[in-house]
Write a protein that holds these residues in place. Structure first.
Motif, PDB file in Angstrom:
ATOM      1  N   ALA A 120       0.842  -1.205   0.000  1.00  0.00           N
ATOM      2  CA  ALA A 120       0.000   0.000   0.000  1.00  0.00           C
ATOM      3  C   ALA A 120       0.875   1.253   0.000  1.00  0.00           C
ATOM      4  CB  ALA A 120      -0.917   0.008   1.219  1.00  0.00           C
ATOM      5  N   PRO A 121       0.699   2.165  -0.961  1.00  0.00           N
ATOM      6  CA  PRO A 121       1.459   3.422  -0.976  1.00  0.00           C
ATOM      7  C   PRO A 121       1.122   4.236   0.274  1.00  0.00           C
ATOM      8  CG  PRO A 121       0.373   3.038  -3.085  1.00  0.00           C
ATOM      9  CD  PRO A 121      -0.202   2.064  -2.122  1.00  0.00           C
ATOM     10  N   THR A 122       2.144   4.546   1.089  1.00  0.00           N
ATOM     11  CA  THR A 122       1.929   5.216   2.365  1.00  0.00           C
ATOM     12  C   THR A 122       2.901   6.384   2.521  1.00  0.00           C
ATOM     13  OG1 THR A 122       1.340   3.064   3.326  1.00  0.00           O
ATOM     14  CG2 THR A 122       1.773   4.877   4.860  1.00  0.00           C
ATOM     15  N   PRO A 123       2.417   7.570   2.911  1.00  0.00           N
ATOM     16  CA  PRO A 123       3.317   8.710   3.120  1.00  0.00           C
ATOM     17  C   PRO A 123       4.384   8.382   4.160  1.00  0.00           C
ATOM     18  CG  PRO A 123       1.035   9.446   3.051  1.00  0.00           C
ATOM     19  CD  PRO A 123       0.999   7.944   3.102  1.00  0.00           C
ATOM     20  N   LEU A 124       5.601   8.825   3.914  1.00  0.00           N
ATOM     21  CA  LEU A 124       6.711   8.545   4.813  1.00  0.00           C
ATOM     22  C   LEU A 124       6.436   9.029   6.235  1.00  0.00           C
ATOM     23  CD1 LEU A 124       9.635   7.818   5.561  1.00  0.00           C
ATOM     24  CD2 LEU A 124      10.356   9.983   4.539  1.00  0.00           C
ATOM     25  N   ASN A 125       5.813  10.208   6.353  1.00  0.00           N
ATOM     26  CA  ASN A 125       5.601  10.763   7.696  1.00  0.00           C
ATOM     27  C   ASN A 125       4.589   9.974   8.524  1.00  0.00           C
ATOM     28  OD1 ASN A 125       3.191  11.563   6.475  1.00  0.00           O
ATOM     29  ND2 ASN A 125       3.872  13.684   6.198  1.00  0.00           N
ATOM     30  N   GLN A 126       3.957   8.952   7.922  1.00  0.00           N
ATOM     31  CA  GLN A 126       3.078   8.063   8.685  1.00  0.00           C
ATOM     32  C   GLN A 126       3.808   6.801   9.138  1.00  0.00           C
ATOM     33  OE1 GLN A 126      -0.594   7.180   6.662  1.00  0.00           O
ATOM     34  NE2 GLN A 126      -1.005   9.328   6.147  1.00  0.00           N
ATOM     35  N   LEU A 127       5.026   6.617   8.640  1.00  0.00           N
ATOM     36  CA  LEU A 127       5.790   5.409   8.954  1.00  0.00           C
ATOM     37  C   LEU A 127       7.001   5.681   9.832  1.00  0.00           C
ATOM     38  CD1 LEU A 127       5.826   3.710   5.422  1.00  0.00           C
ATOM     39  CD2 LEU A 127       4.335   3.169   7.365  1.00  0.00           C
ATOM     40  N   ALA A 128       7.353   6.959   9.993  1.00  0.00           N
ATOM     41  CA  ALA A 128       8.567   7.268  10.745  1.00  0.00           C
ATOM     42  C   ALA A 128       8.522   8.675  11.331  1.00  0.00           C
ATOM     43  CB  ALA A 128       9.786   7.135   9.821  1.00  0.00           C
ATOM     44  N   THR A 129       9.376   8.891  12.303  1.00  0.00           N
ATOM     45  CA  THR A 129       9.569  10.226  12.860  1.00  0.00           C
ATOM     46  C   THR A 129      10.705  10.902  12.116  1.00  0.00           C
ATOM     47  OG1 THR A 129       8.863   9.522  15.067  1.00  0.00           O
ATOM     48  CG2 THR A 129      10.167  11.532  14.929  1.00  0.00           C
ATOM     49  N   VAL A 130      10.451  12.109  11.611  1.00  0.00           N
ATOM     50  CA  VAL A 130      11.476  12.858  10.886  1.00  0.00           C
ATOM     51  C   VAL A 130      11.908  14.033  11.767  1.00  0.00           C
ATOM     52  CG1 VAL A 130      12.059  14.140   8.811  1.00  0.00           C
ATOM     53  CG2 VAL A 130      10.461  12.216   8.675  1.00  0.00           C
ATOM     54  N   SER A 131      13.186  14.070  12.103  1.00  0.00           N
ATOM     55  CA  SER A 131      13.715  15.130  12.966  1.00  0.00           C
ATOM     56  C   SER A 131      14.847  15.871  12.272  1.00  0.00           C
ATOM     57  CB  SER A 131      14.206  14.547  14.293  1.00  0.00           C
ATOM     58  OG  SER A 131      15.208  13.558  14.067  1.00  0.00           O
ATOM     59  N   VAL A 132      15.215  17.026  12.827  1.00  0.00           N
ATOM     60  CA  VAL A 132      16.283  17.858  12.263  1.00  0.00           C
ATOM     61  C   VAL A 132      17.347  18.042  13.346  1.00  0.00           C
ATOM     62  CG1 VAL A 132      16.828  20.026  11.090  1.00  0.00           C
ATOM     63  CG2 VAL A 132      14.531  19.047  10.888  1.00  0.00           C
ATOM     64  N   PRO A 133      18.304  17.111  13.451  1.00  0.00           N
ATOM     65  CA  PRO A 133      19.340  17.203  14.493  1.00  0.00           C
ATOM     66  C   PRO A 133      20.306  18.361  14.288  1.00  0.00           C
ATOM     67  CG  PRO A 133      19.797  15.377  13.023  1.00  0.00           C
ATOM     68  CD  PRO A 133      18.436  15.873  12.661  1.00  0.00           C
ATOM     69  N   SER A 134      20.453  18.826  13.037  1.00  0.00           N
ATOM     70  CA  SER A 134      21.312  19.980  12.762  1.00  0.00           C
ATOM     71  C   SER A 134      20.804  20.688  11.519  1.00  0.00           C
ATOM     72  CB  SER A 134      22.775  19.543  12.557  1.00  0.00           C
ATOM     73  OG  SER A 134      22.917  18.887  11.302  1.00  0.00           O
ATOM     74  N   SER A 135      21.354  21.857  11.240  1.00  0.00           N
ATOM     75  CA  SER A 135      20.884  22.640  10.094  1.00  0.00           C
ATOM     76  C   SER A 135      21.222  21.997   8.768  1.00  0.00           C
ATOM     77  CB  SER A 135      21.489  24.048  10.146  1.00  0.00           C
ATOM     78  OG  SER A 135      22.910  23.971  10.053  1.00  0.00           O
ATOM     79  N   GLN A 136      22.078  20.973   8.791  1.00  0.00           N
ATOM     80  CA  GLN A 136      22.497  20.332   7.548  1.00  0.00           C
ATOM     81  C   GLN A 136      22.150  18.840   7.516  1.00  0.00           C
ATOM     82  OE1 GLN A 136      23.266  23.695   6.166  1.00  0.00           O
ATOM     83  NE2 GLN A 136      24.083  22.093   4.853  1.00  0.00           N
ATOM     84  N   GLN A 137      21.272  18.383   8.402  1.00  0.00           N
ATOM     85  CA  GLN A 137      20.987  16.955   8.424  1.00  0.00           C
ATOM     86  C   GLN A 137      19.542  16.661   8.864  1.00  0.00           C
ATOM     87  OE1 GLN A 137      22.559  13.949  11.452  1.00  0.00           O
ATOM     88  NE2 GLN A 137      23.941  13.521   9.710  1.00  0.00           N
ATOM     89  N   LEU A 138      18.960  15.622   8.227  1.00  0.00           N
ATOM     90  CA  LEU A 138      17.657  15.081   8.620  1.00  0.00           C
ATOM     91  C   LEU A 138      17.870  13.668   9.137  1.00  0.00           C
ATOM     92  CD1 LEU A 138      15.436  16.106   5.550  1.00  0.00           C
ATOM     93  CD2 LEU A 138      15.470  17.183   7.813  1.00  0.00           C
ATOM     94  N   GLN A 139      17.036  13.287  10.101  1.00  0.00           N
ATOM     95  CA  GLN A 139      17.106  11.924  10.633  1.00  0.00           C
ATOM     96  C   GLN A 139      15.719  11.299  10.594  1.00  0.00           C
ATOM     97  OE1 GLN A 139      19.656  10.860  14.068  1.00  0.00           O
ATOM     98  NE2 GLN A 139      17.771  10.118  15.049  1.00  0.00           N
ATOM     99  N   ILE A 140      15.651  10.073  10.050  1.00  0.00           N
ATOM    100  CA  ILE A 140      14.382   9.365   9.897  1.00  0.00           C
ATOM    101  C   ILE A 140      14.424   8.108  10.755  1.00  0.00           C
ATOM    102  CG2 ILE A 140      12.809   8.270   8.249  1.00  0.00           C
ATOM    103  CD1 ILE A 140      14.410   9.995   6.111  1.00  0.00           C
ATOM    104  N   ASP A 141      13.506   8.019  11.688  1.00  0.00           N
ATOM    105  CA  ASP A 141      13.470   6.890  12.623  1.00  0.00           C
ATOM    106  C   ASP A 141      12.168   6.116  12.388  1.00  0.00           C
ATOM    107  OD1 ASP A 141      13.817   5.105  14.649  1.00  0.00           O
ATOM    108  OD2 ASP A 141      13.683   6.570  16.287  1.00  0.00           O
ATOM    109  N   PRO A 142      12.212   5.003  11.628  1.00  0.00           N
ATOM    110  CA  PRO A 142      10.987   4.237  11.310  1.00  0.00           C
ATOM    111  C   PRO A 142      10.363   3.599  12.557  1.00  0.00           C
ATOM    112  CG  PRO A 142      12.798   3.670   9.828  1.00  0.00           C
ATOM    113  CD  PRO A 142      13.389   4.445  10.963  1.00  0.00           C
ATOM    114  N   TYR A 143       9.037   3.582  12.599  1.00  0.00           N
ATOM    115  CA  TYR A 143       8.344   2.893  13.697  1.00  0.00           C
ATOM    116  C   TYR A 143       8.541   1.392  13.554  1.00  0.00           C
ATOM    117  CZ  TYR A 143       6.007   7.446  13.817  1.00  0.00           C
ATOM    118  OH  TYR A 143       5.746   8.782  13.859  1.00  0.00           O
ATOM    119  N   ASP A 144       8.513   0.921  12.308  1.00  0.00           N
ATOM    120  CA  ASP A 144       8.711  -0.489  12.000  1.00  0.00           C
ATOM    121  C   ASP A 144      10.069  -0.615  11.301  1.00  0.00           C
ATOM    122  OD1 ASP A 144       8.702  -3.089  11.151  1.00  0.00           O
ATOM    123  OD2 ASP A 144       6.815  -2.971  10.021  1.00  0.00           O
ATOM    124  N   LYS A 145      11.056  -1.142  12.019  1.00  0.00           N
ATOM    125  CA  LYS A 145      12.419  -1.207  11.486  1.00  0.00           C
ATOM    126  C   LYS A 145      12.527  -2.098  10.250  1.00  0.00           C
ATOM    127  CE  LYS A 145      13.754   1.337  14.912  1.00  0.00           C
ATOM    128  NZ  LYS A 145      14.072   2.761  14.721  1.00  0.00           N
TER     129      LYS A 145
END
Length: 258
Positions: A120-145
């Protein structure tokens, strides 16, 4: 002789009954009249009874029913509905522009990434937490590894121009500084998003104009009312078209900021 008297009384009673029947028919004719040769009747009184092919009903009930005119959409309804739709077009442009990356990390640039999750096509923001640890980096932490690889693949295929780094637990994306050529590509993308929004606004205007012209054609409004309605539709088009232009200009300035 008694039999003769009884016979005369019967004749008088019958004559009275005939006269009463004739009076009823005359009264009925005074209240109803045939409509053409259809056998249907139109009322001459709000209290008459009408006979139709569908049966008989009281005219007072028909008078209480709403007329077609009372249900007709007004020009104000049309312009109000059009303005609401145009506003949504502007909101859509703003959301899409958020996905255009600049030289700084912004979680919104992943909003349009769609992942195949169990077919099923699912938006990324429904499958993981997206955070901004620094001004030059994004971090994606999936709920289901177990879907980490699918998320990585979706980011690569999304054509946002970023390379994900997957360590099996989280995905990190480094945001590189924009080159001059890349900035030009992003500016072009911004203009395309803005043009899509303007087309949507113009489509809303076209639908509104068609409805207003149809009302005038059906004699629901006069020519002056139609002209006022058309002017209102054009004013709304100019207003929301300008909002889209201003939104795109602000984003282009952000993209060009080094």
């Amino acid at each position: 002789r008694p039999y003769l008297l009884a016979y005369e009384a019967m004749k008088l009673s019958l004559a009275a009954a005939v006269a009463s029947s004739a009076a009823f028919v005359g009264c009925a004719n005074a209240f109803t009249a045939p409509l053409g040769g259809s056998g249907a009747f139109v009322t001459r009184s709000s209290f008459s009874v009408r006979s139709t092919s569908a049966g008989t009903y009281h005219a007072a009930a028909a008078a209480a029913a709403p007329s077609a005119t009372s249900l007709t959409m007004s020009i104000k309804d049309i312009t109000s509905g059009a303005e609401e739709k145009m506003g949504k077009s502007v909101d859509s442009v703003k959301l899409n522009l958020q996905t255009v990356r600049t030289g700084r990390a912004n979680a919104s640039i992943l909003d349009r990434v769609v992942v195949e999750y169990y077919g099923a096509p699912t938006p990324l923001n429904q499958l993981a937490t997206v955070s901004v640890p620094s001004s030059q980096q994004l971090q994606i932490d999936p709920y289901d590894k177990s879907v980490t690889a699918e998320i990585e693949k979706a980011i690569i295929e999304s054509e946002i121009g970023l390379t994900p780094n997957n360590d099996g637990d989280v995905i990190r994306i480094n945001i590189p500084s924009l080159t001059e050529d890349r900035r030009k590509e992003l500016l072009k993308q911004c203009k395309e998003i803005g043009e899509e929004g303007k087309v949507a606004v113009r489509n809303v205007r076209r639908d509104g104009v068609d409805k207003i012209k149809k009302m005038e054609k059906n004699s629901e409004v006069g020519k002056d009312e139609m002209a006022d309605g058309l002017d209102a539709m054009q004013s709304l088009t100019d207003k929301y078209g300008k909002k889209i232009e201003d939104t795109v200009t602000a984003k282009e300035k952000e993209v060009m900021t080094v």
